[in-house]
Design an enzyme around this catalytic site. Structure first.
Site: not given
Ligand code: BES
Ligand code: ZN
Ligand code: ZN
Length: 479
Positions: A248, A253, A260, A271, A330, A332, A334
């Site tokens: 990825k 992000d 966020k 990220d 967010d 993104e 996947r």
């Molecule tokens: N890049 C984040 C996940 C992440 C969180 C990585 C903390 C490193 C540290 C990912 O893109 C994300 O934002 N995921 C969301 C998914 C949710 C919207 C279903 C999350 O984990 O909150």
């Molecule tokens: Zn991310």
């Molecule tokens: Zn994200």
């Protein structure tokens, strides 16, 4: 890499020495004075395993690791790596340039682990410091007293260290410099240097290949996306079907339009740690010339809010025809991974492993101590990867991957939606990815260990480069 490591046949006289010993070692043989031996004995009685003697013109360290059973070998090697960092810190504190490490216990593999910890712990990211020269670590050279036959093991350690430290720097670079284009150009340059092939697909090609995930996540950004195809195919290799590594590469992000909040955006430059792990692994594999055919797929973009950005409610028709209803911009990672996973089908791979900072849920569940793993690969393959994780201390906690988790990503109007419910977020993200595969596959979520906000032994502050050493260990053992 700022530390050089070489093999030597005897302890260098007069310099700094790090000796690995056991309680019964006869220290006279190693040139210790009577007073020093007395001090070592007293320290051992007080159960100290790391002994420090300042000889004024040089330093002498003695490490007496606790004896461990065969099963505890991985934990013991990790102790060596951490000790290596510990002694490295002391050498730097005393402004020492070199050290010679030797053992009285006949365990060269352990000595190499010690040097590995020292090399990885000696990493610094000083590019943006005004007085960088003054802050630079002094330690430059490590000599290991060992037979020549260990040259290959040492080269492999140096190859994985180099890949890991490159990954750390890519992660640590701020998003204003480490754009998708910049990352691709650095990886291309390394490909030329190390001998792996890199094909960088740019915007027009990404559109013509219908990489819907990458196109949509990129819509809010002023920086163009890239899709990177890496290949290592030496003259001789043992696998009939290639291994594919997918990383990825979300360069930053912000969450997109679902921006966020507060501190959740801090360090989201990390990220792209999955991308860094895959590219770093290629550097290591190519440097060590592993006899295995491997392909790397790395989609890169940032995720930005903008008038042109994709939004909740959008329905995307993905690379393989599956339709996805967006519920959060967010989620993104996947989306861009699904393009790469779907693209990987043409290689008829032996196994695909993707690596991604995919969910906060994975990080919440197990923290920085390890990564979360799941997938459809045969049990024996997953066990092998987990075992490699223990060997290099890039550990994998396997999560369940039961069918019923699928329910929470069902959509009313499209095939699936891009987020699950409030529970088991790491697994529902994995379930999403499973819609884009038709081959044995393992998903690794490194949201916990990819970036650390305080030093942890040889893992320095910031990007850790986790994944590089795991991939190398796994591919090294392919027969
Ligand atoms: N890049 C984040 C996940 C992440 C969180 C990585 C903390 C490193 C540290 C990912 O893109 C994300 O934002 N995921 C969301 C998914 C949710 C919207 C279903 C999350 O984990 O909150
Ligand atoms: Zn991310
Ligand atoms: Zn994200």
């Amino acid at each position: 890499m700022n530390t050089q490591v070489l093999l030597t046949d005897k302890i260098s006289k007069g310099g700094n020495i790090l000796l690995v010993a056991e309680k019964k070692t006869s220290f006279e043989k190693f040139g210790l004075s009577k007073a020093e031996i007395k001090y070592v004995k007293e320290s051992l009685e007080h159960k100290k395993d790391k002994i420090f003697i300042n000889r004024l013109d040089s330093l002498l360290f003695i490490f007496v690791p606790e004896k461990k059973s065969k099963e505890e070998r991985p934990a013991l090697l990790e102790k060596y790596r951490r000790a290596g960092d510990h002694f490295g810190v002391a050498l730097n504190k005393h402004k020492m340039k070199s050290v010679c490490i030797a053992d009285a216990i006949n365990d060269t593999e352990a000595l190499i682990a010690l040097a590995e910890g020292m090399v990885l712990g000696n990493y610094q990211f000083l590019k943006y410091k005004e007085k960088a020269d003054e802050k630079k670590n002094s330690l430059k050279e490590i000599k290991i007293v060992a037979e020549k036959k260990y040259a290959v093991a040492l080269e492999q350690m140096l190859a994985t260290s180099e890949g890991t430290l490159l990954a750390r720097t890519w992660i640590n670079e701020p998003p204003c410099t480490m754009t998708a284009t910049q990352f691709s150009s650095e990886v291309s340059k390394l490909g030329k240097q190390c001998g792996f092939h890199v094909d960088v697909l740019t915007k027009a090609k990404i559109h013509s290949l219908k990489f819907t995930g990458l196109i949509n996540v990129n819509k809010g950004s002023n920086n163009p996306p890239t899709f990177n195809i890496l290949e290592w195919k030496p003259k001789k290799y043992s696998n009939k079907k290639p291994y594919v590594l997918v990383g990825k590469g979300v360069m930053m992000d912000t969450g997109g339009v679902n921006v966020k909040p507060g501190a959740f955006m801090d360090f989201m430059k990390s990220d792209m740690s999955g991308a860094a792990a895959v590219a770093g692994a290629f550097v290591a594999i190519a440097k060590a010339k592993l006899p295995v055919h491997v392909i790397g797929l790395i989609p890169c973009t940032d995720n930005m809010p903008d008038g042109k950005a994709y939004v909740s409610g959008d329905v995307l028709s993905m690379h393989n025809g599956v339709t996805v209803e967006i519920f959060s911009t967010d989620a993104e990672g996947r989306l861009i991974l699904s393009d790469a996973l779907s693209y990987a089908k043409q290689y008829k791979p032996e196994l695909v492993i993707d690596i991604a900072t995919l969910t906060g849920a994975a990080s919440q569940a197990i923290g920085r101590g390890g990564m979360v793993g799941m997938g459809t690969a045969p049990k024996s393959v997953m066990e092998k990867l987990k075992d490699c994780g223990l060997q290099v201390h890039e550990r994998i906690a396997e999560f369940p991957f039961w069918d019923d988790y699928e329910d929470s990503i069902k959509s009313e109007i499209a095939d699936i939606k891009n987020i699950g419910g409030s529970q088991a977020g790491a697994i529902t993200a994995g379930k999403f990815l499973a819609h884009f595969i038709d081959y044995p596959w393992i998903h690794l979520d490194i949201a916990g260990p990819a970036f650390i906000e305080s030093k942890d032994g040889y893992r320095t502050f910031g990007g850790t480069g986790v994944g590089v050493r795991l991939f190398f260990e796994f591919l090294k053992n392919i027969k």
